[in-house]
Design a protein around this motif. Structure first.
Motif, short mmCIF file in Angstrom:
data_model
loop_
_atom_site.label_atom_id
_atom_site.label_comp_id
_atom_site.label_asym_id
_atom_site.label_seq_id
_atom_site.Cartn_x
_atom_site.Cartn_y
_atom_site.Cartn_z
N VAL B 11 30.74 -19.09 157.92
CA VAL B 11 29.54 -19.70 157.36
C VAL B 11 29.23 -18.92 156.09
O VAL B 11 28.92 -17.73 156.15
N ILE B 12 29.35 -19.59 154.95
CA ILE B 12 29.12 -18.90 153.67
C ILE B 12 27.76 -19.30 153.14
O ILE B 12 27.55 -20.45 152.73
N ASN B 13 26.85 -18.36 153.19
CA ASN B 13 25.46 -18.65 152.82
C ASN B 13 25.02 -17.78 151.64
O ASN B 13 23.90 -17.30 151.60
N THR B 14 25.93 -17.57 150.74
CA THR B 14 25.63 -16.84 149.51
C THR B 14 26.50 -17.41 148.41
O THR B 14 27.58 -17.95 148.69
N ALA B 15 26.02 -17.31 147.18
CA ALA B 15 26.84 -17.76 146.04
C ALA B 15 27.33 -16.57 145.23
O ALA B 15 28.10 -16.73 144.29
N SER B 16 26.91 -15.36 145.61
CA SER B 16 27.29 -14.17 144.85
C SER B 16 28.82 -14.07 144.81
O SER B 16 29.47 -14.12 145.86
N TYR B 17 29.36 -13.97 143.61
CA TYR B 17 30.81 -14.12 143.43
C TYR B 17 31.62 -13.23 144.36
O TYR B 17 32.56 -13.69 145.03
N GLU B 18 31.28 -11.94 144.39
CA GLU B 18 32.14 -11.01 145.13
C GLU B 18 32.09 -11.29 146.63
O GLU B 18 33.08 -11.08 147.34
N ARG B 19 30.96 -11.80 147.12
CA ARG B 19 30.85 -12.10 148.55
C ARG B 19 31.66 -13.35 148.91
O ARG B 19 32.37 -13.37 149.91
N LYS B 50 30.19 -27.29 143.98
CA LYS B 50 29.83 -28.30 142.99
C LYS B 50 30.81 -28.22 141.82
O LYS B 50 31.05 -27.12 141.29
N THR B 51 31.37 -29.35 141.46
CA THR B 51 32.34 -29.37 140.36
C THR B 51 31.75 -28.71 139.11
O THR B 51 30.64 -29.01 138.71
N GLY B 52 32.51 -27.78 138.57
CA GLY B 52 32.08 -27.08 137.36
C GLY B 52 31.35 -25.78 137.63
O GLY B 52 31.11 -24.99 136.71
N CYS B 53 30.98 -25.54 138.90
CA CYS B 53 30.22 -24.33 139.23
C CYS B 53 31.01 -23.35 140.10
O CYS B 53 30.53 -22.25 140.40
N THR B 54 32.20 -23.75 140.51
CA THR B 54 32.97 -22.95 141.48
C THR B 54 33.21 -21.52 141.00
O THR B 54 33.07 -20.57 141.76
N ASN B 55 33.56 -21.37 139.73
CA ASN B 55 33.91 -20.03 139.23
C ASN B 55 32.83 -19.42 138.35
O ASN B 55 33.07 -18.40 137.71
N MET B 56 31.65 -20.03 138.31
CA MET B 56 30.61 -19.52 137.41
C MET B 56 30.16 -18.12 137.83
O MET B 56 30.29 -17.72 138.98
N MET B 57 29.63 -17.41 136.85
CA MET B 57 29.05 -16.11 137.20
C MET B 57 27.79 -15.88 136.38
O MET B 57 27.83 -15.67 135.18
N PHE B 80 40.29 -16.38 141.19
CA PHE B 80 39.17 -17.29 140.98
C PHE B 80 38.86 -17.96 142.32
O PHE B 80 39.77 -18.18 143.14
N ILE B 81 37.60 -18.30 142.54
CA ILE B 81 37.21 -18.95 143.79
C ILE B 81 37.96 -20.29 143.93
O ILE B 81 38.40 -20.65 145.02
N SER B 82 38.14 -20.97 142.81
CA SER B 82 38.88 -22.25 142.85
C SER B 82 40.31 -22.05 143.33
O SER B 82 40.86 -22.88 144.05
N GLU B 83 40.91 -20.92 142.94
CA GLU B 83 42.28 -20.61 143.36
C GLU B 83 42.33 -20.37 144.88
O GLU B 83 43.26 -20.82 145.56
N LEU B 84 41.31 -19.69 145.39
CA LEU B 84 41.25 -19.44 146.83
C LEU B 84 41.05 -20.74 147.61
O LEU B 84 41.69 -20.95 148.65
N LEU B 85 40.18 -21.60 147.11
CA LEU B 85 39.94 -22.88 147.80
C LEU B 85 41.23 -23.71 147.82
O LEU B 85 41.57 -24.32 148.85
N GLU B 86 41.92 -23.71 146.70
CA GLU B 86 43.18 -24.47 146.62
C GLU B 86 44.21 -23.91 147.62
O GLU B 86 44.87 -24.68 148.33
N ALA B 87 44.31 -22.59 147.68
CA ALA B 87 45.26 -21.96 148.62
C ALA B 87 44.87 -22.28 150.06
O ALA B 87 45.72 -22.60 150.89
N LEU B 88 43.57 -22.23 150.35
CA LEU B 88 43.11 -22.52 151.71
C LEU B 88 43.47 -23.93 152.13
O LEU B 88 43.85 -24.18 153.28
#
Lengths: 81, 138
Positions: B11-19, B50-57, B80-88
């Motif tokens: 359950v991911i309930n944070t948007a903080s990049y490193e988390r 959300k498209t366009g926000c995946t890797n924002m910081m 990048f978070i997008s890279e992780l989602l794609e791998a998953l």
């Protein structure tokens, strides 16, 4: 010059855990059983963990060569599914 | 309740990049070693889908880690978070968006990134995905 017929290559230098293993795993999944993948890895943690995880997945590491002070080149025989 | 050794629910309930990055890295490691991985993005984390926000910081990421994260991304040491989602997705994991979180953030289904399997309510996630799983809350 490698003594093996290399079917694909992956340079994972600078890629940290877990993406180094994830990328190797995904590349091996794209390949056929019996094909050879050459992977270049940084020395240190990547060399301690990635080869071990690859072997646990049923693949075979047939060659390990030190390429320079900080990197190794592995040849992996893709195992059965 | 029997906990299946090979099933993990996140359950991911944070948007903080490193988390988010660390949680998805953990999920990817689990999926790459054969675990059944299910991930639900809740209130805090939904913006990453959300498209366009995946890797924002920006302000969603703790200020004290921003420079390290930027350095890691710039040198290729951090994915990048997008890279992780794609791998998953390639590893067969399921990614869900919480509908209540979407409503609160005014995110429509068509704005979600392609890696999202479906919009899934908490009740269904609890009954279907957390059932018999080890659950990690981030």
């Amino acid at each position: 010059m490698s003594e093996f017929h290399i079917d694909d290559r992956l340079d994972l230098r600078g890629v940290l855990c877990p993406m180094n293993f994830v990328k190797a795993k995904l590349k091996l999944e794209e390949m056929e059983s019996g094909q050879m993948l050459e992977v270049t890895l940084d020395d240190g943690e990547p060399m301690r963990s990635v080869p071990r995880s690859i072997k646990e997945e049923g693949h075979k590491i047939v060659s390990v060569q030190k390429t320079d002070a900080n990197a190794y080149r592995l040849v992996i025989l893709r195992g059965q599914d | 309740m029997t906990v299946q050794k090979d099933k993990l629910a996140f359950v991911i309930n944070t948007a903080s990049y490193e988390r988010v990055c660390f949680a998805l890295g953990l999920a990817a490691a689990a999926a790459a070693t054969g675990k059944d991985v299910r991930i639900l993005f809740g209130h805090g984390g939904i913006v990453r889908l959300k498209t366009g926000c995946t890797n924002m910081m920006g302000e969603e990421t703790d200020s004290w880690v921003r420079s390290q994260v930027k350095w890691g991304l710039g040198t290729g040491r951090l994915p990048f978070i997008s890279e992780l989602l794609e791998a998953l997705k390639k590893l067969g994991s399921k990614v869900y968006a919480c509908p209540t979180a979407m409503e609160l953030h005014q995110i429509k289904q068509e704005q979600l990134v392609k890696e999202v399997d479906e919009v899934r309510s908490l009740v269904i996630f609890v009954n279907d995905d957390m059932k018999d799983a080890s659950t990690l809350y981030v």
